[in-house]
Design an enzyme around this catalytic site. Structure first.
Site, mmCIF file in Angstrom:
data_model
loop_
_atom_site.group_PDB
_atom_site.id
_atom_site.type_symbol
_atom_site.label_atom_id
_atom_site.label_comp_id
_atom_site.label_asym_id
_atom_site.label_seq_id
_atom_site.Cartn_x
_atom_site.Cartn_y
_atom_site.Cartn_z
ATOM 1 N N ASP A 493 37.177 93.459 24.323
ATOM 2 C CA ASP A 493 38.031 92.432 23.712
ATOM 3 C C ASP A 493 38.005 91.124 24.518
ATOM 4 O OD1 ASP A 493 38.566 94.624 22.164
ATOM 5 O OD2 ASP A 493 40.715 94.298 22.083
ATOM 6 N N ASP A 520 34.045 95.395 20.887
ATOM 7 C CA ASP A 520 34.803 94.466 20.029
ATOM 8 C C ASP A 520 35.040 93.135 20.736
ATOM 9 O OD1 ASP A 520 34.953 96.628 18.268
ATOM 10 O OD2 ASP A 520 36.915 97.240 19.000
ATOM 11 N N ARG A 581 32.272 95.942 13.239
ATOM 12 C CA ARG A 581 33.031 96.919 12.465
ATOM 13 C C ARG A 581 34.314 96.242 11.981
ATOM 14 N NH1 ARG A 581 35.355 101.337 16.890
ATOM 15 N NH2 ARG A 581 36.163 99.880 18.443
#
Length: 666
Positions: A493, A520, A581
């Protein structure tokens, strides 16, 4: 691959990939014309002849801004001189329409917001003193590769003289990109990107040996022929061009530079990558080569004859041929320094930060605190080199702030901290959570950052007992955030691209930058572009490879994350990373996550099925697609690997993402 792409990004420089702020509709500027509006050509376009002293376009006329075809035609076909700023994507009707430009015109795009879609320009006999700069001209393609029925060029000139074509992006047209025909002369073509076309650049179509042309610093990529083809040119001077045929694509070069008929050509310090027949000449032509580099080329590579001395006509300076690929990948095409607003802007206030006490403040947050609430104009926080271990928050009531490193490299100025989502707050009120873990949090509109590093160095290995390893380096929750020439470094992140609220628009433009992480690490609900940047995949804390580049949480009817013209790779295992995703934050089924990756080099680390599900939500129910990616990690269209059609891709350009906002350095 990542290092090659990184070489194209100069530390701390403005490589001009987007331009100024939004401009007024079709109105004459009242302020003094900026430098780009009075720029003059170099090369043969600068040489006095035919009663014309150099090429300066419409500098003696008004500066006007246009957003429609009717406005563009009105000024381009007028008898008076004009500097015409194209500040929107103009869709030509009918397709193939070529606006007949008259003399004494400068037509310039405002950053990358100036697009001519489905048409181009025509300069007829006697038209002279015309400058076409900083535009993207694209998409007249009619589904026939070697199209002999549709003469839909980007720029065509028949008998024109004193023309300068500079810093444009020309691609995907029917027939050719540039045609210099029928004794057109005193032409300079510089710093353009020509790509994705059967015929790039043709010169000649007459038995007269009249044309004088200079072609320098152009990136000619994925074009089959006429790269250029130069027929019966009196003097053709080509230098510091980059001709590239990318391996593994459907487009194969037939030849590179071609000296035909009675052409006299001088070819200097250019770089040929993968080209078939890189340099060829007729028996009747002359061609002198000096200092060129040929890498992975095959077939004919010819020279012969005396040609001419370009310095007898004009002065010029050569870049080293070895530097040409990185130089042009970074600098060819539209620039932010061209097409900026003609209206004078109040000078920014500058606050200085230095750890050693030599500035006004010793921490970045102290400088942010000194910005007055609801400030109406730009305030630059100039941060001297050093490592600033602190968290920084730019609150919503402090817009128009720029944080800029003053070192020679973006690595010289680092803002770093090590909070994670599961890190307890010092006051005992719980943990920070993902958003709260950010080293730097931006909640103010019109924020800019350049030439520095944002980092979160949370140590996952040392904190395995901690629940919540998300550790954000930079969080944005605002509109019109411009990140130019930065590094954003973390693991999980790394870069949170958020909005102030679900219903609020939040646009972010990241350019000339590096983003690093593993899980991510580019995520959120913002309408965000990562352009001409390097996305570096990192191993996880235990040395394993595997992760996800993007996790968009886009609201329905909004645009999500666009990665364009970039490179994805790193020191990780092959086929270990997904491109993305769908993040339905909080289980919100109304969201419609979107990631598009286009015109980007993908390393072998990218999986052949690059999208995957998340938390029970299928990626196939959301918006994930690619377009014309290259590299070992790219692949052809399938149900597991959606590819945009050309028509779909035409609506997913950088300018489509940013709308009426054109980022400009300030």
């Amino acid at each position: 691959m990542a290092l090659t792409a990184a070489g194209a990004l100069a530390y701390g420089s403005d490589l001009g990939l987007l331009g100024a702020g939004a401009q007024q509709r079709a109105a004459a500027a009242t302020a003094a014309a900026p430098a780009w509006a009075t720029a003059v050509a170099d090369g043969f376009a600068s040489v006095d002849s035919q009663g014309q002293n150099g090429t300066y376009g419409g500098r003696d006329g008004q500066v006007v801004t246009v957003r429609t075809q009717a406005e563009l035609e009105k000024y381009a076909t007028a008898t008076e001189p004009y500097v015409i700023v194209v500040a929107a994507a103009i869709n030509m009707n009918p397709v193939g329409k070529e606006i007949k430009v008259r003399s004494d015109k400068t037509i310039v795009g405002s950053g990358t917001s100036g697009h001519i879609v489905g048409g181009g320009f025509f300069l007829g006999s006697g038209v002279h003193n015309v400058i076409i700069r900083n535009l993207t001209i694209r998409d007249t393609y009619q589904s026939v590769w070697n199209d002999k029925e549709h003469d839909f060029d980007a720029i065509q000139m028949d008998g024109a003289h004193h023309v300068w074509i500079d810093h444009n992006d020309l691609r995907h047209m029917a027939d050719g990109l540039i045609d210099v025909r029928k004794d057109s002369t005193n032409v300079t073509v510089s710093w353009n990107k020509l790509s994705d076309d059967n015929k790039a650049f043709g010169i000649g179509w007459t038995d007269n040996v009249v044309t004088d042309i200079t072609i320098h610093h152009n990136w000619i990529r994925e074009t089959e022929q006429r790269n250029p083809s130069t027929d019966n040119a009196a003097h053709a001077h080509l230098y510091n061009n980059f001709l590239e045929d990318v391996a593994g694509t459907d487009i194969k070069s037939s030849y590179g530079n071609y000296s035909r008929g009675k052409t006299a050509m001088v070819l200097e310090n250019s770089y040929f990558q993968g080209m078939n027949n890189p340099v060829i000449k007729d028996a009747t032509a002359t061609l002198v080569q000096r200092g060129n580099v040929f890498s992975g080329t095959s077939g004919r590579n010819e020279s012969g004859g005396a040609a001419f001395d370009p310095k007898a006509y004009y002065s010029y300076a050569l870049d080293a041929a070895s530097n040409v690929p990185s130089l042009l990948k970074a600098g060819a095409g539209p620039r932010s320094s061209i097409g900026a607003s003609a209206v004078s802007v109040k000078a920014a206030t500058t606050l200085t930060v230095a750890k050693d006490g030599s500035g006004q403040y010793s921490t970045v947050q102290a400088a942010v605190n000194a910005v007055p609430a609801n400030n109406a104009s730009r305030i630059v926080i100039a941060v001297k080199p050093g490592t600033y271990r602190e968290t920084v928050k730019v609150p919503a009531n402090k817009p128009h702030v720029t944080i800029q490193g003053t070192g020679g490299s973006r690595k010289d100025t680092v803002i770093v901290y090590n909070n994670a989502a599961g890190t307890p707050k010092p006051d005992g009120s719980g943990t920070y959570g993902t958003g709260g873990s950010a080293t730097v949090a931006v909640e103010a509109d019109d924020f800019q950052a350049r030439n520095l590093t944002f980092s979160n160095d949370f140590d996952e290995k040392a904190n395995q007992n901690l629940s919540g390893h998300q550790a954000v380096a930079l969080r944005t929750a605002a509109d019109k955030v411009f990140l130019d020439g930065v590094i954003v470094d973390g693991d999980q992140d790394t870069l949170l691209l958020d909005t102030a609220a679900k219903e609020r628009l939040g646009r972010v433009y990241v350019v000339n930058s590096y983003v690093m992480g593993n899980v991510d690490f580019i995520f959120g609900r913002a309408t965000a572009v990562v352009d001409r940047s390097v996305i570096t995949l990192k191993k996880r804390w235990d040395g394993s490879s595997g992760g996800y580049v993007t996790a968009p949480s886009t609201a329905a009817n909004r645009k999500g994350i666009l990665i364009a013209n970039s490179a994805v790779g790193g020191d990780v295992s092959a086929s270990s990373f997904y491109l993305g995703r769908p993040w339905h934050a909080g289980g919100d089924a109304t969201l419609d996550p979107q990631t598009t990756v286009r015109n980007t080099t993908l390393s072998a680390a990218v999986k052949s099925t690059p999208w995957t599900d998340m938390s029970g939500f299928s990626w196939k129910d959301d918006r994930f697609a690619e377009y014309r990616n290259t590299g070992a990690g790219s692949g052809s269209a399938s149900t597991d690997r959606p590819q945009l059609t050309d028509a779909q891709a035409a609506a997913q350009e950088v300018a489509d993402w940013l709308g009426d906002w054109t980022p400009a350095a300030s």
